[in-house]
Motif scaffolding. Structure first.
Motif, PDB file in Angstrom:
ATOM      1  N   SER A   1       0.815  -1.217   0.000  1.00 43.83           N
ATOM      2  CA  SER A   1       0.000   0.000   0.000  1.00 43.83           C
ATOM      3  C   SER A   1       0.849   1.268   0.000  1.00 43.83           C
ATOM      4  N   SER A   2       2.145   1.138  -0.182  1.00 45.30           N
ATOM      5  CA  SER A   2       3.037   2.296  -0.251  1.00 45.30           C
ATOM      6  C   SER A   2       2.781   3.076  -1.533  1.00 45.30           C
ATOM      7  N   ALA A   3       2.878   4.401  -1.441  1.00 46.47           N
ATOM      8  CA  ALA A   3       2.601   5.253  -2.593  1.00 46.47           C
ATOM      9  C   ALA A   3       3.546   6.448  -2.595  1.00 46.47           C
ATOM     10  N   THR A   4       4.603   6.346  -3.384  1.00 46.52           N
ATOM     11  CA  THR A   4       5.537   7.450  -3.567  1.00 46.52           C
ATOM     12  C   THR A   4       5.727   7.643  -5.066  1.00 46.52           C
ATOM     13  N   ALA A   5       6.589   8.579  -5.428  1.00 46.60           N
ATOM     14  CA  ALA A   5       6.889   8.798  -6.844  1.00 46.60           C
ATOM     15  C   ALA A   5       7.768   7.680  -7.409  1.00 46.60           C
ATOM     16  N   ALA A   6       8.334   6.856  -6.543  1.00 49.03           N
ATOM     17  CA  ALA A   6       9.210   5.760  -6.971  1.00 49.03           C
ATOM     18  C   ALA A   6       8.399   4.576  -7.491  1.00 49.03           C
ATOM     19  N   ARG A   7       9.033   3.767  -8.323  1.00 51.06           N
ATOM     20  CA  ARG A   7       8.476   2.469  -8.706  1.00 51.06           C
ATOM     21  C   ARG A   7       8.449   1.628  -7.437  1.00 51.06           C
ATOM     22  N   ARG A   8       7.475   0.747  -7.315  1.00 51.30           N
ATOM     23  CA  ARG A   8       7.341  -0.015  -6.074  1.00 51.30           C
ATOM     24  C   ARG A   8       7.453  -1.517  -6.329  1.00 51.30           C
ATOM     25  N   GLU A   9       8.228  -2.175  -5.482  1.00 55.47           N
ATOM     26  CA  GLU A   9       8.275  -3.632  -5.409  1.00 55.47           C
ATOM     27  C   GLU A   9       7.508  -3.976  -4.140  1.00 55.47           C
ATOM     28  N   ALA A  10       6.312  -4.521  -4.288  1.00 52.49           N
ATOM     29  CA  ALA A  10       5.400  -4.718  -3.159  1.00 52.49           C
ATOM     30  C   ALA A  10       5.629  -6.055  -2.456  1.00 52.49           C
ATOM     31  N   TYR A  11       5.517  -6.008  -1.128  1.00 52.24           N
ATOM     32  CA  TYR A  11       5.694  -7.201  -0.296  1.00 52.24           C
ATOM     33  C   TYR A  11       4.516  -7.387   0.642  1.00 52.24           C
ATOM     34  N   GLY A  12       3.302  -7.426   0.101  1.00 52.86           N
ATOM     35  CA  GLY A  12       2.104  -7.689   0.891  1.00 52.86           C
ATOM     36  C   GLY A  12       1.651  -6.483   1.689  1.00 52.86           C
ATOM     37  N   PRO A  13       0.490  -6.611   2.342  1.00 53.51           N
ATOM     38  CA  PRO A  13      -0.024  -5.518   3.177  1.00 53.51           C
ATOM     39  C   PRO A  13       0.930  -5.233   4.338  1.00 53.51           C
ATOM     40  N   PRO A  14       0.878  -4.018   4.900  1.00 54.55           N
ATOM     41  CA  PRO A  14       1.727  -3.718   6.060  1.00 54.55           C
ATOM     42  C   PRO A  14       1.550  -4.770   7.155  1.00 54.55           C
ATOM     43  N   LEU A  15       2.647  -5.174   7.756  1.00 50.55           N
ATOM     44  CA  LEU A  15       2.609  -6.250   8.749  1.00 50.55           C
ATOM     45  C   LEU A  15       1.717  -5.921   9.937  1.00 50.55           C
ATOM     46  N   ARG A  16       1.667  -4.666  10.356  1.00 57.13           N
ATOM     47  CA  ARG A  16       0.843  -4.308  11.519  1.00 57.13           C
ATOM     48  C   ARG A  16      -0.646  -4.494  11.255  1.00 57.13           C
ATOM     49  N   THR A  17      -1.039  -4.563   9.984  1.00 57.22           N
ATOM     50  CA  THR A  17      -2.458  -4.740   9.664  1.00 57.22           C
ATOM     51  C   THR A  17      -2.852  -6.204   9.538  1.00 57.22           C
ATOM     52  N   ARG A  18      -1.863  -7.095   9.503  1.00 60.77           N
ATOM     53  CA  ARG A  18      -2.205  -8.502   9.254  1.00 60.77           C
ATOM     54  C   ARG A  18      -1.582  -9.488  10.222  1.00 60.77           C
ATOM     55  N   MET A  19      -0.878  -9.002  11.222  1.00 62.35           N
ATOM     56  CA  MET A  19      -0.226  -9.918  12.162  1.00 62.35           C
ATOM     57  C   MET A  19      -0.548  -9.551  13.602  1.00 62.35           C
ATOM     58  N   SER A  20      -0.595 -10.583  14.425  1.00 63.09           N
ATOM     59  CA  SER A  20      -0.754 -10.360  15.862  1.00 63.09           C
ATOM     60  C   SER A  20       0.572  -9.861  16.438  1.00 63.09           C
TER      61      SER A  20
END
Length: 127
Positions: A50-69
């Motif tokens: 869900s990162s959004a900058t002017a850079a090209r993005r290599e995504a690694y899933g949703p932020p960990l704090r939103t999906r992990m205990s």
């Protein structure tokens, strides 16, 4: 600027870059990405999807704090970060520079990187 550098900022996977709320490290990385792209560099950000900058993005899933205990953040997150770093290392020949951030034991932000002296001088950075 004389040369375009291929730079790979690597962000912690806990939050998006920039974060929706808390996340000073992620805010700094977002500002760096946007500034480097604005200066004409080829920037590929390795970060949460869900990162959004002017850079090209290599995504690694949703932020960990939103999906992990909390326990998963302690037990699993370090392994996911190592997998991310392994991927960046595997692709090292694609980039001339790396910008990474981590929290040191004293909770200070530390940047590590690999930019050639020639590129730093051409960019006007102190060598």
């Amino acid at each position: 600027m004389t040369d375009v550098l291929r730079i790979a900022p690597v962000a912690p996977l806990y939050e998006a870059v920039p974060p929706a709320g808390y996340g000073g490290t992620e805010r700094v990385i977002a500002a760096l990405c946007d500034g480097l792209v604005e200066r004409g560099h080829d920037v590929t950000l390795f970060a949460a999807e869900s990162s959004a900058t002017a850079a090209r993005r290599e995504a690694y899933g949703p932020p960990l704090r939103t999906r992990m205990s909390r326990q998963e953040l302690l037990d699993v997150a370090p392994h996911l970060h190592l997998q991310l770093l392994e991927e960046v290392y595997r692709r090292a020949d694609e980039f001339q520079g790396y910008l990474g951030a981590r929290r040191s034991p004293g909770d200070h932000l530390v940047f590590v990187g690999r930019i050639s002296t020639e590129a730093a001088i051409a960019e006007g950075w102190p060598a």
